[in-house]
Scaffold this motif. Structure first.
Motif, PDB file in Angstrom:
ATOM      1  N   THR A   7     -43.102  36.391  33.908  1.00 26.33           N
ATOM      2  CA  THR A   7     -42.620  34.962  33.568  1.00 26.33           C
ATOM      3  C   THR A   7     -41.061  35.248  33.867  1.00 26.33           C
ATOM      4  OG1 THR A   7     -43.014  35.970  31.000  1.00 26.33           O
ATOM      5  CG2 THR A   7     -41.037  34.294  30.942  1.00 26.33           C
ATOM      6  N   VAL A   8     -40.369  34.048  33.914  1.00 26.91           N
ATOM      7  CA  VAL A   8     -39.230  33.604  34.715  1.00 26.91           C
ATOM      8  C   VAL A   8     -37.784  33.572  34.345  1.00 26.91           C
ATOM      9  CG1 VAL A   8     -38.065  31.877  36.147  1.00 26.91           C
ATOM     10  CG2 VAL A   8     -40.605  32.068  36.316  1.00 26.91           C
ATOM     11  N   THR A   9     -37.345  34.484  34.449  1.00 29.30           N
ATOM     12  CA  THR A   9     -35.353  34.367  33.221  1.00 29.30           C
ATOM     13  C   THR A   9     -34.447  34.020  34.104  1.00 29.30           C
ATOM     14  OG1 THR A   9     -35.115  35.955  35.127  1.00 29.30           O
ATOM     15  CG2 THR A   9     -36.157  37.196  34.104  1.00 29.30           C
ATOM     16  N   LEU A  10     -33.825  33.383  33.022  1.00 30.74           N
ATOM     17  CA  LEU A  10     -31.836  32.602  34.093  1.00 30.74           C
ATOM     18  C   LEU A  10     -32.293  33.874  35.546  1.00 30.74           C
ATOM     19  CD1 LEU A  10     -30.045  32.295  30.926  1.00 30.74           C
ATOM     20  CD2 LEU A  10     -31.357  31.163  32.299  1.00 30.74           C
ATOM     21  N   THR A  11     -32.137  34.539  35.765  1.00 29.43           N
ATOM     22  CA  THR A  11     -31.755  35.262  37.071  1.00 29.43           C
ATOM     23  C   THR A  11     -32.471  34.961  38.186  1.00 29.43           C
ATOM     24  OG1 THR A  11     -30.491  37.414  35.591  1.00 29.43           O
ATOM     25  CG2 THR A  11     -30.929  37.316  38.188  1.00 29.43           C
ATOM     26  N   ASP A  12     -33.426  34.532  37.819  1.00 27.40           N
ATOM     27  CA  ASP A  12     -34.611  34.273  38.632  1.00 27.40           C
ATOM     28  C   ASP A  12     -34.122  32.851  38.862  1.00 27.40           C
ATOM     29  OD1 ASP A  12     -36.605  36.366  39.290  1.00 27.40           O
ATOM     30  OD2 ASP A  12     -37.452  35.350  36.535  1.00 27.40           O
ATOM     31  N   ILE A  13     -33.850  31.868  38.253  1.00 26.27           N
ATOM     32  CA  ILE A  13     -33.066  31.145  38.775  1.00 26.27           C
ATOM     33  C   ILE A  13     -31.937  29.819  39.121  1.00 26.27           C
ATOM     34  CG2 ILE A  13     -32.614  28.441  37.012  1.00 26.27           C
ATOM     35  CD1 ILE A  13     -34.747  28.984  35.238  1.00 26.27           C
ATOM     36  N   ALA A  14     -31.771  31.339  39.134  1.00 28.72           N
ATOM     37  CA  ALA A  14     -29.864  31.665  40.076  1.00 28.72           C
ATOM     38  C   ALA A  14     -30.211  32.031  41.265  1.00 28.72           C
ATOM     39  CB  ALA A  14     -28.864  32.734  39.200  1.00 28.72           C
ATOM     40  N   VAL A  15     -30.817  32.708  41.639  1.00 28.59           N
ATOM     41  CA  VAL A  15     -31.289  33.346  42.563  1.00 28.59           C
ATOM     42  C   VAL A  15     -32.250  31.823  43.476  1.00 28.59           C
ATOM     43  CG1 VAL A  15     -32.825  34.561  44.175  1.00 28.59           C
ATOM     44  CG2 VAL A  15     -31.726  35.664  41.998  1.00 28.59           C
ATOM     45  N   ALA A  16     -32.649  31.050  43.209  1.00 32.04           N
ATOM     46  CA  ALA A  16     -33.766  29.978  43.265  1.00 32.04           C
ATOM     47  C   ALA A  16     -32.309  28.721  43.544  1.00 32.04           C
ATOM     48  CB  ALA A  16     -34.511  29.411  42.635  1.00 32.04           C
ATOM     49  N   LEU A  17     -31.568  29.043  42.646  1.00 30.68           N
ATOM     50  CA  LEU A  17     -30.747  27.405  43.216  1.00 30.68           C
ATOM     51  C   LEU A  17     -29.035  27.630  44.412  1.00 30.68           C
ATOM     52  CD1 LEU A  17     -29.172  26.767  39.520  1.00 30.68           C
ATOM     53  CD2 LEU A  17     -30.562  25.468  41.199  1.00 30.68           C
ATOM     54  N   LEU A  18     -29.443  29.567  44.248  1.00 37.15           N
ATOM     55  CA  LEU A  18     -28.340  29.800  45.603  1.00 37.15           C
ATOM     56  C   LEU A  18     -29.058  29.368  47.053  1.00 37.15           C
ATOM     57  CD1 LEU A  18     -26.120  31.632  46.838  1.00 37.15           C
ATOM     58  CD2 LEU A  18     -27.264  33.342  46.347  1.00 37.15           C
ATOM     59  N   GLN A  19     -30.602  30.081  46.957  1.00 34.14           N
ATOM     60  CA  GLN A  19     -31.732  29.656  48.317  1.00 34.14           C
ATOM     61  C   GLN A  19     -31.631  28.292  48.418  1.00 34.14           C
ATOM     62  OE1 GLN A  19     -35.009  31.384  46.856  1.00 34.14           O
ATOM     63  NE2 GLN A  19     -34.460  33.329  47.094  1.00 34.14           N
ATOM     64  N   LEU A  20     -31.503  27.610  47.081  1.00 34.83           N
ATOM     65  CA  LEU A  20     -31.797  25.523  48.020  1.00 34.83           C
ATOM     66  C   LEU A  20     -30.195  25.270  48.420  1.00 34.83           C
ATOM     67  CD1 LEU A  20     -32.117  23.186  47.481  1.00 34.83           C
ATOM     68  CD2 LEU A  20     -31.635  23.015  44.968  1.00 34.83           C
ATOM     69  N   LEU A  21     -29.342  25.617  47.615  1.00 38.43           N
ATOM     70  CA  LEU A  21     -27.360  25.610  47.941  1.00 38.43           C
ATOM     71  C   LEU A  21     -27.091  25.700  49.529  1.00 38.43           C
ATOM     72  CD1 LEU A  21     -25.519  26.060  44.853  1.00 38.43           C
ATOM     73  CD2 LEU A  21     -26.293  23.369  46.173  1.00 38.43           C
ATOM     74  N   ARG A  22     -27.765  27.245  49.919  1.00 40.20           N
ATOM     75  CA  ARG A  22     -27.757  27.480  51.689  1.00 40.20           C
ATOM     76  C   ARG A  22     -28.651  26.963  51.976  1.00 40.20           C
ATOM     77  NH1 ARG A  22     -26.068  33.455  51.890  1.00 40.20           N
ATOM     78  NH2 ARG A  22     -24.101  32.727  52.521  1.00 40.20           N
ATOM     79  N   ARG A  23     -29.189  25.924  51.920  1.00 39.38           N
ATOM     80  CA  ARG A  23     -29.784  25.309  53.220  1.00 39.38           C
ATOM     81  C   ARG A  23     -29.494  23.613  52.917  1.00 39.38           C
ATOM     82  NH1 ARG A  23     -35.245  27.207  50.416  1.00 39.38           N
ATOM     83  NH2 ARG A  23     -35.978  28.506  50.835  1.00 39.38           N
ATOM     84  N   THR A  37     -22.183  30.329  36.971  1.00 41.99           N
ATOM     85  CA  THR A  37     -21.081  30.244  37.827  1.00 41.99           C
ATOM     86  C   THR A  37     -21.229  31.062  39.533  1.00 41.99           C
ATOM     87  OG1 THR A  37     -20.852  32.585  36.822  1.00 41.99           O
ATOM     88  CG2 THR A  37     -20.039  31.571  35.491  1.00 41.99           C
ATOM     89  N   ALA A  38     -20.485  31.251  39.744  1.00 37.48           N
ATOM     90  CA  ALA A  38     -20.609  31.110  41.681  1.00 37.48           C
ATOM     91  C   ALA A  38     -19.741  31.997  41.833  1.00 37.48           C
ATOM     92  CB  ALA A  38     -20.631  30.094  42.213  1.00 37.48           C
ATOM     93  N   LYS A  39     -19.801  32.691  43.104  1.00 36.38           N
ATOM     94  CA  LYS A  39     -19.272  33.565  43.645  1.00 36.38           C
ATOM     95  C   LYS A  39     -19.031  32.971  45.374  1.00 36.38           C
ATOM     96  CE  LYS A  39     -17.739  37.476  42.451  1.00 36.38           C
ATOM     97  NZ  LYS A  39     -16.398  37.649  42.871  1.00 36.38           N
ATOM     98  N   LEU A  40     -18.046  32.792  46.182  1.00 34.43           N
ATOM     99  CA  LEU A  40     -18.158  32.208  46.940  1.00 34.43           C
ATOM    100  C   LEU A  40     -17.947  33.403  48.213  1.00 34.43           C
ATOM    101  CD1 LEU A  40     -15.546  29.623  46.928  1.00 34.43           C
ATOM    102  CD2 LEU A  40     -17.705  29.459  46.081  1.00 34.43           C
ATOM    103  N   THR A  41     -18.176  33.550  49.635  1.00 33.94           N
ATOM    104  CA  THR A  41     -17.913  34.523  50.082  1.00 33.94           C
ATOM    105  C   THR A  41     -17.234  34.857  50.701  1.00 33.94           C
ATOM    106  OG1 THR A  41     -17.646  32.260  52.335  1.00 33.94           O
ATOM    107  CG2 THR A  41     -20.005  33.419  51.290  1.00 33.94           C
ATOM    108  N   ASN A  42     -15.914  34.522  50.619  1.00 28.61           N
ATOM    109  CA  ASN A  42     -14.825  34.950  50.624  1.00 28.61           C
ATOM    110  C   ASN A  42     -13.999  35.731  49.083  1.00 28.61           C
ATOM    111  OD1 ASN A  42     -13.626  33.316  47.701  1.00 28.61           O
ATOM    112  ND2 ASN A  42     -12.512  31.905  49.379  1.00 28.61           N
ATOM    113  N   GLY A  43     -15.367  36.527  48.658  1.00 31.71           N
ATOM    114  CA  GLY A  43     -14.587  37.342  47.698  1.00 31.71           C
ATOM    115  C   GLY A  43     -14.200  36.975  46.018  1.00 31.71           C
ATOM    116  N   HIS A  44     -14.123  35.199  46.184  1.00 33.53           N
ATOM    117  CA  HIS A  44     -12.588  34.550  45.000  1.00 33.53           C
ATOM    118  C   HIS A  44     -14.434  33.624  44.263  1.00 33.53           C
ATOM    119  CE1 HIS A  44      -9.610  34.965  47.740  1.00 33.53           C
ATOM    120  NE2 HIS A  44      -9.404  34.764  46.256  1.00 33.53           N
TER     121      HIS A  44
END
Length: 128
Positions: A84-100, A39-46
């Motif tokens: 060992t990698v967690t789902l949280t690690d994958i979520a953080v990496a996806l956010l980094q990818l999307l922000r670029r 799930t994602a949260k937006l910069t406007n807080g929603h």
């Protein structure tokens, strides 16, 4: 995904494909016995609310590409942190990818996503 859909995917579709392609438990990934959901949260807080998904119209090549992206993330995190990698690690990496990549998604700019989190559904993983 673009080729299968004849359109750019939405954030919801992108996250759904990545979630479906999450690998099982290994020496590098803690895995999950149930279907993960991002799930994602937006910069406007929603909280991000996706549209109707077209994921089940996609062919195997899209899921193979998602498998490869997940494998790359797992290898990168393992190499960088030696654990060992967690789902949280994958979520953080996806956010980094999307922000670029502001033009990766049809419905939102990557810079407008403030966080991605991972939960595990209690039901079985969907078949591909």
């Amino acid at each position: 995904m673009h080729d299968d859909l004849d359109a750019v995917p939405t954030l919801a579709e992108f996250l759904e494909v990545i979630a479906i392609a999450i690998p099982g438990t290994s020496d590098k990934f803690e895995g999950t016995s149930s279907h993960p959901v991002f799930t994602a949260k937006l910069t406007n807080g929603h909280d991000y609310q996706g549209q109707t998904s077209r994921v089940w119209d996609l062919n195997d090549a899209t899921f193979a590409a998602a498998d490869s992206l997940n494998a790359l993330i797992i290898e990168s995190v393992t190499a960088a942190h030696g654990r060992t990698v967690t789902l949280t690690d994958i979520a953080v990496a996806l956010l980094q990818l999307l922000r670029r990549q502001d033009r990766l998604l049809a419905d939102i700019a990557g810079a407008d996503v403030s966080s991605i989190s991972a939960q595990v559904n209690s039901g079985p993983s969907p078949a591909r």
